[in-house]
Design a protein around this motif. Structure first.
Motif, PDB file in Angstrom:
ATOM      1  N   GLU A   1       0.825  -1.213   0.000  1.00 59.78           N
ATOM      2  CA  GLU A   1       0.000   0.000   0.000  1.00 59.78           C
ATOM      3  C   GLU A   1       0.858   1.261   0.000  1.00 59.78           C
TER       4      GLU A   1
ATOM      5  N   GLY B   1      -4.001 -12.195  -2.731  1.00 62.43           N
ATOM      6  CA  GLY B   1      -4.475 -10.872  -2.341  1.00 62.43           C
ATOM      7  C   GLY B   1      -3.957  -9.735  -3.182  1.00 62.43           C
TER       8      GLY B   1
ATOM      9  N   GLU C   1      -4.748  -9.003  -6.072  1.00 60.28           N
ATOM     10  CA  GLU C   1      -5.816  -8.456  -6.915  1.00 60.28           C
ATOM     11  C   GLU C   1      -6.306  -7.109  -6.393  1.00 60.28           C
ATOM     12  N   GLN C   2      -6.224  -6.899  -5.100  1.00 61.77           N
ATOM     13  CA  GLN C   2      -6.684  -5.626  -4.531  1.00 61.77           C
ATOM     14  C   GLN C   2      -5.838  -4.451  -4.985  1.00 61.77           C
TER      15      GLN C   2
ATOM     16  N   ARG D   1      -5.571   3.528 -11.356  1.00 61.38           N
ATOM     17  CA  ARG D   1      -5.569   3.339  -9.909  1.00 61.38           C
ATOM     18  C   ARG D   1      -4.708   4.366  -9.181  1.00 61.38           C
TER      19      ARG D   1
END
Length: 451
Positions: free
Chosen positions: A338, A369, A371-372, A430
């Motif tokens: 992140e 995970g 994919e997030q 994104r």
């Protein structure tokens, strides 16, 4: 006649004597002592008893102490209210056969029937199926080892000898204090209504505990159930495996040197310019591999220009070394992604050749995970590259994971390296706004420095 005697000798040796010796002396396939600095376990056999067990439960409740009871099935059926109270007050309940008979004199089928009947009785009373088993007198036969997959056998590390009245409360207390240390599993009795025991002996046990429990608590010890002690032991073993001994330090040091050489050889760039501790590194290169459909209708083909992604394995090692559990390691990885993805996007999209870059691509065993973050997960085609990648990444996982190489045997079908791909279009969609924020922050920092 001599052949029959010889047969009986061999049968007794292999069926009963050797399994008992191996389990008692070497702890083979049994739990008998924990690894803890301060946690100890009180375990009670042969009950419940209508007189002694309630008094014992009162004492445990007074000091907020949790214990483990290995109940005899027929005694439990005669005192269901006491068993329900044990469960309600937070104690663990295990099996001590349906009647107090030695496993040496019972056939495997009979032992299984005793365990099943007692298990069903406990489950009826508490709503929970018991997980722990202690054979009477701790005597195991050959087939008890085979049943370990269904139930954990629990023995003990300290035995004060409280089943005889002649021992006396003071001697029981002294023996318990003498053996008091972290990880101890005490064998005690809350019922004297079994062969070889004295009916009133538990009175001495309770009297000894009235002095022993406060003394142990004052010394900083805590009383836990056997299952809690087993969890603490597993964590302690995991921590010990993570602690690098001389050989492990040498291996890790050599591996980290190779990582640095790899970064220099392939001229990897940090996702955060100038930061050697960045979680992600990359290089721009041509893609060579199978055709991969990307979100939005795009397709990645061999020859396309890509950003080849590499995780900072030195940082991964630090995460794994400090993590107390698999979950904590996973949380650290997610947070690192992140923090770093916007920086990676800024670094890539500000390049002069950014318009020609088709996708961000990596190969990793840490692919659940992702994919997030916009990545597509693709199976690697079978072949030499996939096999070599899996071998390397398994070696890496054995070093960085908090459970080390033990994790490799646990759900190994999930430990498969896969390709992760993120199209440049999705990268912009994104992280476009984040790129602008990063760029603005850099300009602001530059202006501040000039001022």
């Amino acid at each position: 006649m001599s052949n029959i005697i010889l047969y009986l000798f061999y049968f007794f040796t292999f069926y009963a004597f050797l399994p008992g010796i191996i389990s008692r002396l070497f702890g083979f396939r049994v739990f008998k002592r924990g690894l803890s600095d301060t946690e100890i376990s009180l375990t009670f056999d042969d009950g419940p008893d209508p007189e002694h067990t309630p008094r014992l439960l009162d004492l445990l409740k007074k000091h907020d102490v949790k214990a483990t009871f290995f109940v005899v099935g027929k005694h439990a059926e005669a005192q269901p209210d006491i068993v329900e109270r044990m469960h309600r007050e937070g104690h663990s309940i295990g099996i001590h056969n349906y009647s107090h008979r030695s496993n040496w004199v019972m056939r495997p089928k009979s032992v299984a029937r005793h365990v099943r009947m007692t298990s069903e009785a406990i489950e009826r009373m508490t709503g929970e199926k018991p997980k722990f088993y202690r054979p009477p007198w701790g005597i195991m036969n050959l087939f008890d080892f085979a049943s370990r997959s269904r139930m954990q056998v629990v023995l003990w590390s300290a035995m004060p000898g409280d089943w005889r009245v002649s021992t006396g409360a003071k001697k029981i207390e002294n023996r318990m204090m003498k053996s008091l240390k972290g990880g101890e599993v005490y064998l005690l009795h809350d019922c004297g209504n079994t062969f070889g025991a004295d009916r009133e002996a538990p009175r001495n046990t309770i009297e000894a505990l009235e002095r022993f429990i406060p003394a142990a608590l004052e010394r900083g010890f805590s009383f836990v159930r056997v299952d809690d002690l087993m969890q603490s032991t597993a964590k302690a073993k995991s921590k010990a495996k993570r602690e690098a001994g001389p050989i492990r330090k040498t291996i890790v040091g050599a591996w980290l040197l190779w990582e640095r050489a790899f970064h220099a050889l392939f001229r990897l760039e940090s996702a955060i310019p100038g930061d050697s501790k960045s979680f992600l590194f990359y290089r721009v290169t041509a893609y060579h591999g199978q055709t991969v459909p990307l979100p939005g209708g795009e397709t990645l083909r061999s020859g396309d220009k890509i950003v080849e992604l590499h995780m900072n394995n030195e940082l991964l090692y630090e995460f794994g070394r400090k993590a107390r559990s698999t979950l904590q390691l996973a949380i650290q990885l997610i947070r690192a992604m992140e923090r770093t993805m916007p920086q990676l996007a800024a670094s890539v999209l500000q390049r002069s050749d950014a318009p020609s870059i088709k996708a961000v691509v990596g190969t990793s065993m840490v692919n659940r995970g992702v994919e997030q973050f916009g990545f597509t997960v693709v199976e690697l085609p079978k072949g030499l590259f996939a096999s070599a990648t899996r071998l390397y990444l398994k070696c890496l996982l054995s070093v960085i994971h908090p459970q080390g190489k033990d994790r490799l045997g646990e759900r190994s079908e999930m430990l498969i390296p896969k390709m992760i791909a993120l199209s440049s279009t999705e990268l912009i969609r994104r992280y476009g706004e984040a790129v602008s924020e990063v760029a603005a922050g850099e300009v602001e920092a530059t202006n501040g420095h000039m001022a």
